[in-house]
Structures are given as C-alpha cells and as structure tokens.
Write a protein that holds these residues in place. Structure first.
Motif, short mmCIF file in Angstrom:
data_model
loop_
_atom_site.label_atom_id
_atom_site.label_comp_id
_atom_site.label_asym_id
_atom_site.label_seq_id
_atom_site.Cartn_x
_atom_site.Cartn_y
_atom_site.Cartn_z
N UNK A 100 19.44 -14.53 -8.82
CA UNK A 100 20.35 -15.65 -8.66
C UNK A 100 21.79 -15.18 -8.77
N UNK A 101 22.04 -14.15 -9.57
CA UNK A 101 23.39 -13.57 -9.64
C UNK A 101 23.79 -12.97 -8.30
N UNK A 102 22.82 -12.34 -7.63
CA UNK A 102 23.11 -11.78 -6.30
C UNK A 102 23.49 -12.88 -5.32
N UNK A 103 22.74 -13.98 -5.34
CA UNK A 103 23.05 -15.09 -4.44
C UNK A 103 24.40 -15.70 -4.77
N UNK A 104 24.67 -15.85 -6.06
CA UNK A 104 25.96 -16.41 -6.48
C UNK A 104 27.11 -15.52 -6.05
N UNK A 118 11.48 -24.43 -5.32
CA UNK A 118 10.28 -25.13 -5.76
C UNK A 118 9.88 -24.67 -7.16
N UNK A 119 10.23 -25.47 -8.17
CA UNK A 119 9.98 -25.13 -9.57
C UNK A 119 10.55 -23.76 -9.92
N UNK A 120 11.69 -23.43 -9.36
CA UNK A 120 12.27 -22.11 -9.58
C UNK A 120 13.62 -22.15 -10.26
N UNK A 121 14.10 -23.34 -10.62
CA UNK A 121 15.41 -23.44 -11.28
C UNK A 121 15.20 -23.74 -12.75
N UNK A 122 15.20 -22.69 -13.57
CA UNK A 122 14.88 -22.81 -14.99
C UNK A 122 16.08 -22.62 -15.90
N UNK A 123 17.13 -21.99 -15.43
CA UNK A 123 18.24 -21.62 -16.29
C UNK A 123 19.33 -22.67 -16.40
N UNK A 124 20.36 -22.31 -17.15
CA UNK A 124 21.52 -23.16 -17.33
C UNK A 124 22.66 -22.69 -16.45
N UNK A 125 23.47 -21.76 -16.95
CA UNK A 125 24.62 -21.28 -16.20
C UNK A 125 24.19 -20.53 -14.93
N UNK A 126 23.03 -19.85 -14.97
CA UNK A 126 22.58 -19.13 -13.78
C UNK A 126 22.27 -20.09 -12.64
N UNK A 127 21.70 -21.24 -12.96
CA UNK A 127 21.39 -22.24 -11.94
C UNK A 127 22.67 -22.89 -11.43
N UNK A 128 23.61 -23.16 -12.33
CA UNK A 128 24.89 -23.72 -11.89
C UNK A 128 25.57 -22.80 -10.89
N UNK A 180 11.88 -19.56 -21.81
CA UNK A 180 12.56 -20.81 -22.15
C UNK A 180 13.06 -21.45 -20.86
N UNK A 181 13.47 -22.70 -20.93
CA UNK A 181 14.01 -23.35 -19.74
C UNK A 181 15.06 -24.37 -20.17
N UNK A 182 15.97 -24.63 -19.24
CA UNK A 182 17.08 -25.54 -19.52
C UNK A 182 16.73 -26.92 -18.98
N UNK A 183 16.49 -27.85 -19.88
CA UNK A 183 16.15 -29.23 -19.52
C UNK A 183 17.39 -29.96 -19.03
N UNK A 192 25.20 -31.57 -11.81
CA UNK A 192 25.16 -30.16 -11.40
C UNK A 192 25.35 -30.03 -9.90
N UNK A 193 24.72 -30.92 -9.13
CA UNK A 193 24.93 -30.90 -7.67
C UNK A 193 26.39 -31.18 -7.33
N UNK A 194 26.96 -32.15 -8.01
CA UNK A 194 28.35 -32.52 -7.74
C UNK A 194 29.31 -31.37 -8.02
N UNK A 195 29.10 -30.68 -9.14
CA UNK A 195 29.96 -29.53 -9.47
C UNK A 195 29.87 -28.44 -8.41
N UNK A 196 28.72 -28.36 -7.75
CA UNK A 196 28.49 -27.32 -6.75
C UNK A 196 28.98 -27.72 -5.36
N UNK A 197 29.59 -28.90 -5.23
CA UNK A 197 30.04 -29.36 -3.92
C UNK A 197 28.93 -29.96 -3.09
N UNK A 198 27.88 -30.42 -3.77
CA UNK A 198 26.73 -31.03 -3.10
C UNK A 198 26.64 -32.50 -3.49
N UNK A 199 26.06 -33.30 -2.62
CA UNK A 199 25.84 -34.70 -2.96
C UNK A 199 24.37 -35.03 -2.75
#
Length: 242
Positions: A100-104, A118-128, A180-183, A192-199
């Motif tokens: 995810x760091x590579x993609x970011x 698909x059930x692949x977004x488990x982190x906090x800051x890494x997912x953001x 662990x996972x970020x609820x 989180x979508x909004x911060x990323x420029x997504x709606x």
C-alpha cells in the motif's frame, strides 16, 4: 499499542499466515464467503461492466480469476509475495507484488474502470494513504469498490474508530497469530473517502441467508467532481518540469 506497531503487525501476520489463508480460500472454508460475500462483490463489479480492474489486496487471486474468465483485464496487487506467487500459479490475470505504501507513492502507473478492495483494507494510516492514491488509479468515471466487515457485526468494543484485535475464527486450522485491524464506523468510512477526494456513490449491505444480519458492507465511491481534473493537471505539470 502505537499505531505504527499495529500497521507493521498487519503485514507480519499476513506474511506468516499466507499459506493457511490460501488453503482456506481454495477449500471454501469460510462460510460467509461461500454464502454471501464472494458473490456480492462479483455481482457488484459485474454490474458496472468494466473492461479493466485493479484488485488491491488480491490475495491468492480468486476474484481476479473470476473476472478474467469473463473477459475483464485484471491486475492484482498484494504486499505478500507468497500470495502473489499463488495467484500467478493459477493464472487468469496479471499479478504484482506492491505494498500500500508503493501505491501511495505512485509506483503503479495504471488506470482502471474499477479499483476493488475486497476485505483488504485493515489498517489506519496505511489505508488513508492508499485511498488518497485511488483517484489517480481510476479511469474517467471509474469506481472504487470496498467490501469490508459491516460495522454492526463488530460488536466488541465501543462504536468508535480505533484499533481492534483480529481473529481467524471461521477460517479453519493452520493459522497463527491474527493481524490487528482498524475499525471504522460508517461515518468513519465516509470521512476517509472524503479526505481522499472521493465521494460515496452507493452502499450495499449483503445479508446472511441464515441470520438475516448484514454479512458485509460494500462502498462504491468515485472521484469528487473537479478533483480528478486537478490531479491530472498537476501530473502533467510535474512531467513537463522533469
């Protein structure tokens, strides 16, 4: 536990449990997947009739293979080399080891009609950070699809964004320590979508046929109007400067 330590433990757990996960998926051990969630994400992707898909966190590649069998060009990416190798061994798509760091960081120079997680977004800051990279991975009019555990089914702990202990319950034998996972609450995901420029464009809640409870939630998001053109302009200026 520091957030950075939790993020590291996610990858550590998946590296350690890659082969057990591959067996669980291929042997159909996970009931909710057999009965609900696999079909739900397939039908959601199909409904948009994409020509190209990027499967982020593709695991052993089942979704990429299913879509490729229907003529869709699929690129699957995952941070765990053992899972990518398992996906390549079965064919049905192109698979690359990318974190995810590579993609970011913009290391994937591809665009697709659908980006699916698909059930692949488990982190906090890494997912953001990953979500912030999604607009440059989407073709014009493209859609991000995120399927994840429905917040109503995560009953342990307060209904607030934060780190939780993971579990391999229902996945069968052979697993070690879970990640662990970020609820995130529903509002937390929308923010989180909004911060990323997504709606958020749509939301689906596939239900379990036996319990009548939501087995997952599927978010469909697109680039916020104006943001895609602005990012494209910045990329163009950057290229001319180099």
């Amino acid at each position: 536990m520091p957030a950075s330590a939790s993020e590291d433990q996610i990858l550590d757990a998946w590296h350690a449990n890659a082969h057990a996960w591959e067996r669980a998926v291929r042997e159909g051990r996970i009931e909710s997947r057999r009965l609900v969630t696999d079909r739900a994400i397939l039908e959601t992707v199909r409904s948009h009739e994409p020509r190209t898909v990027i499967d982020v966190g593709c695991g052993e590649g089942w979704l990429a293979r299913a879509l490729a069998a229907e003529g869709v060009r699929v690129l699957g990416v995952d941070a765990v080399p053992a899972l990518v190798e398992a996906a390549r061994s079965r064919g049905g798509g192109e698979f690359r080891v990318l974190s995810y760091d590579d993609l970011a960081a913009g290391l994937l120079d591809e665009r697709a009609d659908v980006v699916v997680c698909n059930f692949s977004l488990l982190g906090g800051s890494s997912v953001d950070a990953l979500l912030a990279a999604v607009p440059r991975l989407l073709a014009r009019g493209g859609v991000l699809m995120v399927q994840t555990l429905h917040p109503l089914m995560a009953e342990a702990g307060p209904y607030a964004d934060g780190w939780r202990e993971g579990s391999w319950a229902g996945c069968g034998e052979g697993f070690g320590r879970p990640a662990p996972w970020y609820f995130r609450t529903l509002a937390g995901w929308v923010a989180a979508f909004d911060r990323a420029g997504l709606c958020l464009r749509d939301l689906k809640e596939p239900t379990h046929p036996h319990t009548g409870r939501p087995a997952s939630v599927i978010f469909l998001a697109g680039v916020r109007q104006g943001d895609g053109d602005e990012q494209a302009s910045r990329r163009s200026v950057s290229r001319h400067r180099t």
